[in-house]
Design an enzyme around this catalytic site. Sequence first.
Site, PDB file in Angstrom:
ATOM      1  N   ARG A 157      83.380  36.654 -53.143  1.00 54.61           N
ATOM      2  CA  ARG A 157      84.374  37.510 -53.791  1.00 54.61           C
ATOM      3  C   ARG A 157      85.642  37.617 -52.954  1.00 54.61           C
ATOM      4  O   ARG A 157      86.736  37.802 -53.498  1.00 54.61           O
ATOM      5  CB  ARG A 157      83.805  38.901 -54.084  1.00 54.61           C
ATOM      6  CG  ARG A 157      84.717  39.724 -54.976  1.00 54.61           C
ATOM      7  CD  ARG A 157      84.104  41.059 -55.361  1.00 54.61           C
ATOM      8  NE  ARG A 157      83.280  40.996 -56.542  1.00 54.61           N
ATOM      9  CZ  ARG A 157      83.702  41.305 -57.764  1.00 54.61           C
ATOM     10  NH1 ARG A 157      84.970  41.656 -57.968  1.00 54.61           N
ATOM     11  NH2 ARG A 157      82.881  41.269 -58.794  1.00 54.61           N
TER      12      ARG A 157
ATOM     13  N   GLU B 107      86.165  50.417 -57.836  1.00 52.43           N
ATOM     14  CA  GLU B 107      86.637  49.607 -56.712  1.00 52.43           C
ATOM     15  C   GLU B 107      88.133  49.275 -56.744  1.00 52.43           C
ATOM     16  O   GLU B 107      88.763  49.201 -55.686  1.00 52.43           O
ATOM     17  CB  GLU B 107      85.826  48.305 -56.647  1.00 52.43           C
ATOM     18  CG  GLU B 107      84.381  48.522 -56.269  1.00 52.43           C
ATOM     19  CD  GLU B 107      83.558  47.251 -56.429  1.00 52.43           C
ATOM     20  OE1 GLU B 107      82.757  46.963 -55.530  1.00 52.43           O
ATOM     21  OE2 GLU B 107      83.709  46.562 -57.452  1.00 52.43           O
TER      22      GLU B 107
END
Length: 782
Positions: A326, A729
Amino acid sequence: MNKHASDLKPEKIVGGVATDQRHESAHKHVSGTAVYIDDIPEPAGTLHGCLGLSTVAHGRIRAMDLSAVRAAPGVVAVLTAADVPGENDISPTGRHDEPILTDELVQFFGQPVFCVIAETRDQARRATLKAEMTYEELSFTVDIGALDPLNDKLVTPPLTLKRGEAGEAIRQSPHRIKGRMRVGGQDHFYLEGHIAMAIPGEDGDVAVHSSTQHPSEVQHMVSHALGVPSHAVTVEVRRMGGGFGGKETQSNLFAALAAIAARKLGRAVKIRPDRDDDMKATGKRHDFLISYEAGFDDDGAVQGVDFTFAARCGYSSDLSGPVTDRALFHCDNTYFWPAVRAQSAPLYTNTVSNTAFRGFGGPQGMVGAERVIEEVAFALGKDPLEIRKRNFYSTTTRNVTPYHQTVEDNIIERLVSELEADAEYWRRRRTIQAFNANSRVVKRGLALTPVKFGISFTATHYNQAGALVHVYTDGSVHLNHGGTEMGQGLYLKVAQVVAEEFQIDLSNVKVTATSTGKVPNTSATAASSGSDLNGMAAQNAAQQIKARLVDFAAEKFSVPADQVVFLPNRVRVGNQEFTFADFVRQAYMARVQLSAAGFYKTPKIHWDRDKGQGRPFYYFAYGAACSEVSIDTLTGEYVVERVDVLHDAGRSLNRAIDLGQIEGGFVQGMGWLTTEELWWDERGRLRTHAPSTYKIPLASDRPKIFNVKLAEWPENAEPSIHRSKAVGEPPFPLAISVLHALSDAVASVADHRIFPDLDAPATPERVLMAVERLKRKAKSLA
């Protein structure tokens, strides 16, 4: 007095979607009545556990004398690896590289070696200190700066993303930069530490209360450790006192040990480690060493970029593979790289195995992108905001990511333009320049940075959720789903979705503790997917029940289905109206099923890791932050003077909750990039393992002026739950603006002629060293 019809407000339910509702447990949080696992009344005879940790960073256990531990007051049992009846492994990825208790090889200082079970927690803690261990010490590595990303040991296979020929594009560019940046790790520092309580049942069953973001994984790990099927283990969690990713996999250890002891001894067992042991034995955000090379033209448009993201992963794989993946997925942030290559290097170190943390590697990738942009700006003598805007993704052509996903929902230009105007960026830039020219000691800095955050688990199979909805004959509704509540308001948002679907007041919807016995095979509450997945699953369950109710009413009252309408707390059937409770009672008497299991899986997403191509994200969430700081150039101390945030939550399910998430995420991100520093000594010991040595942001550290707004106009281009967007997030990396504002303030010492090269965390010490470094360079250039 009669009101004109146009003055009447449409009737609404209390607490549906798109309304500001307080957190469902807020009053319990502030009054101390919220029940956490340590507040659950203990069954008679409950025992308590404490971990025995290794005292070397790397070595082989040559002798382990636990006789004094077993003889200590109150000790009932001492567990070692030999006491694990099933599989001695809690690796979440199935790589079998993370033992519950190690029996021979120690790979980090603080690794669990044994577990004391005693009548009281204090007795267990004291007994662990009586162990006598002899090791054959081996060489160890803590710092990734001493490792070669291409040749040293990795904990999991690396990933490469590639589009175009980055090397050639860099060579052909008029200008080039090359550098390396350190980005520190971060401890989760949840207010409630790890805890598990296991209660044995008949037939070898065990019930586990676990402070976990992933009850199904805990269920599987406990069943594997006990050597029993999953149906023999039930895991329940009503709430956590914070998680932030630290309770996605790290809960496995404590739950497994509690369950092993409970089954062995036939008594309930609770394990709640001290904060020191918790910080030593559990994983953290990954530290990164980011190497980069870029080529760009005279206007600052990047032509090619090459990244290597080397990460301190620790001794086992844990989630380091997807975390470092990621990081690569976000090495573009909001920027189009015409040619790009990005490589990960998940490096083995003799430290605790690092794990998920809010953003899951994405923030580290964005820091790399923003470092490139900032250094390009310095090379050309331009304002970094100009370079940022010059490299933004466009909506038509420059819109393909390094992993070959087309950005179809790009709103970053409009978002940044609005914040740029609202925050008066250019006026304040001129004011700060004038201030710095006349201030010898205190210098100010300003930065505006954007965010593009991909939403979905990159492991495609995790993008699914289940929910259970019961409608009772009094019109009240019971809701259960696979998501976990850690303070972020997930329970409230999903309850609002169900209330909206049935058109009943929120007070009529009861959310109960997440349990593997109610909704099975759930995904972790992570990746900002909690509301998206569980909200859709709950909506699906409610819609199944509604469809049955409509069919019942249409048949009983001989009306078309479209004449059965759910109104606020009532149902209209043709020209009749019934209260919701009365309507439901009639349906029950007609033997209509009033319960449903809902399900949802995210559409469109796919990912081929071997090719480094696909559509790993369903959509993107966007945001931008403008931060202003002041630094004392004699001490390195600083103050965050003002922060302006504009963030995209789509059609927000609950603006009050979302604003809280943005504010909290920003401050947590600010802590990661400024004050929170992990430090290992020459013996490989983590020395920042308590509040006395590890500095999280305090209330007094928040920005003096903190303006946070949700963008009014965007909605999710994809049919998410009520067109909302994830907000767990994405706000976290907004705090990158603070790091760059500090860099801007440091650069003013040398009139912005020298690149500050400021690493993170930008502690006062690091800021002071950067100031002194620039002063020396400026003097040598004079």
